[in-house]
Design an enzyme around this catalytic site. Structure first.
Site, PDB file in Angstrom:
ATOM      1  CG  ASP A  58      -7.810  -4.132   2.537  1.00  0.00           C
ATOM      2  OD1 ASP A  58      -8.950  -4.095   3.032  1.00  0.00           O
ATOM      3  OD2 ASP A  58      -7.480  -3.462   1.538  1.00  0.00           O
ATOM      4  CE1 TYR A 108      -2.782  -3.274   0.879  1.00  0.00           C
ATOM      5  CE2 TYR A 108      -4.403  -1.517   0.908  1.00  0.00           C
ATOM      6  CZ  TYR A 108      -4.094  -2.857   0.829  1.00  0.00           C
ATOM      7  OH  TYR A 108      -5.098  -3.779   0.688  1.00  0.00           O
ATOM      8  CG  ASP A 160      -1.532 -20.152   1.319  1.00  0.00           C
ATOM      9  OD1 ASP A 160      -0.939 -19.792   2.350  1.00  0.00           O
ATOM     10  OD2 ASP A 160      -0.972 -20.748   0.384  1.00  0.00           O
ATOM     11  CE  LYS A 182       2.202 -17.849  -0.249  1.00  0.00           C
ATOM     12  NZ  LYS A 182       1.385 -19.060  -0.205  1.00  0.00           N
TER      13      LYS A 182
END
Ligand code: NAI
Length: 335
Positions: free
Chosen positions: A230, A126, A206, A173
């Site tokens: 988000d 972002y 995930d 991740k």
């Protein structure tokens, strides 16, 4: 002396839910002088900057904001006002409590869901650092810093400690983004070590998404970098009845801006259909932040009573009432 609060209704459904929320907050009896500041996509386009000076001036005076959503153009146009505001004021912690509303029918209403997401709010992808390297090849930078990662982890653990929360999960991740998410994770671990009595685990994003759907009742506190925070906020909202009911707060050291998770909902804007619960509950968080615990409780209890009664509710949560009818019922329940 009344509290001074910058009210940014925003656009889309923003003005509808903001007006409803102001009525509900005023009905608690807490004296608030609302400093109303207009901020819409049209105003931003005209000003040529995502956060025009009049908005910053007001927030610098009040240090406290209640904000509706602002539309951000997709794939072009001006950059997000929300991202810009959070960065400008260093509102580094995005706090989003997600819990079952007793009485509300959802796919998971036989479970007690009660989790709180702490989303890093100022960096990650972002940062808005994107450019076209050569034609048809675009680079987008993911920024992760130790400073911001430690700050969000400390904020989350401190909250967990104060509120008697037992389990913290860091979402990442780092198996793929070994450096960036790796740094985020190392910071979470470092802070976790100071709280050995709080259970600390890590989940790859995930897997976290799957676990959230399969076993939402097992989650307690989540710490997430900006993007995963988000996305998983909306997923989590979907578990408890949707975006119409999930509140949030953007917390910094000097400023706090309270706003719902949802956006400007252009599909229902201007029709009187919007559910103001999420912004009302964000205002409840603001009252708690101000130390107005009784008023916050009255507001939350009144909302809870309307959901328990099962009417009048707005369409997104299965009812057929409009924004005003729901708001009237919340105010009546407070009396
Ligand atoms: P959205 O959250 O506006 O809407 C998603 C779906 O949820 C829509 O079907 C909408 O009708 C429904 N919904 C959302 N809030 C609701 C409410 N209070 N009552 C009843 N139904 C509600 O997400 P979308 O469509 O992806 O984004 C629309 C615009 O909002 C975009 O320009 C986006 O950038 C902006 N946005 C702004 C935010 C902010 O200002 N904080 C946050 C998220 C999105």
């Amino acid at each position: 002396m009344p509290y001074k609060v910058t009210l940014i209704p925003g656009d889309g459904i923003g003005p509808e839910v903001a007006d409803a929320t102001v009525r509900a907050v005023d009905a608690t009896g807490v004296a608030i002088e609302w400093e109303r500041v207009e901020l819409t996509s049209k105003i931003i386009e005209a000003a040529g900057t995502p956060v025009p000076q009049h908005v910053l001036d007001s927030l610098d005076r009040t240090r406290l904001g209640l904000k509706g959503p602002v539309t951000t153009p997709v794939a072009g146009g001006f950059s997000s006002v929300n991202v810009a505001l959070r960065k400008k004021l260093d509102l580094f912690a995005n706090v989003r409590p997600v819990h079952t509303l007793p009485g509300l029918k959802t796919r998971f209403d036989d479970l007690k869901i009660d989790m709180i997401l702490f989303r890093e709010n100022t960096e990650d992808v972002y940062s808005g650092l994107e450019h076209e390297v050569v034609k048809d090849v675009v680079e987008s930078l993911k920024i992760i810093t130790r400073t911001a990662s430690i700050k969000i982890a400390e904020y989350a653990f401190d909250y967990a400690q104060r509120m008697g929360r037992k389990k913290v999960v860091a979402v990442h991740k780092a198996n793929i983004m070994k450096l960036s998410d790796g740094l985020f994770l190392r910071c979470c671990r470092e802070v976790a070590e100071r709280y050995p009595w709080i259970s600390y685990k890590e989940l790859i994003v995930d897997n976290a998404s799957m676990q959230l759907v399969m076993r939402p009742e097992t989650f307690d506190v989540l710490i997430l970098p900006n993007l995963y925070g988000d996305i998983l906020s909306d997923l989590a909202a979907g578990l408890v009845g949707g975006l119409g009911i999930v509140p949030g707060a953007n917390m910094g050291r000097d400023h706090a801006v309270f706003e719902a998770v949802h956006g400007s909902a252009p599909d229902i804007a201007g029709k009187g259909l919007a559910n103001p619960t999420a912004l009302m509950m964000s205002a409840g968080m603001m009252l708690t932040h101000l130390g107005e615990h009784d008023a916050a409780k009255r507001l939350h209890d009144a909302i809870g009573k309307v959901y328990l009664d099962g009417k009048p509710l707005t369409g997104d949560v299965g009812g057929n009432a409009n924004t005003t009818q729901f708001t009237d019922a919340v105010i009546a329940a407070m009396k």
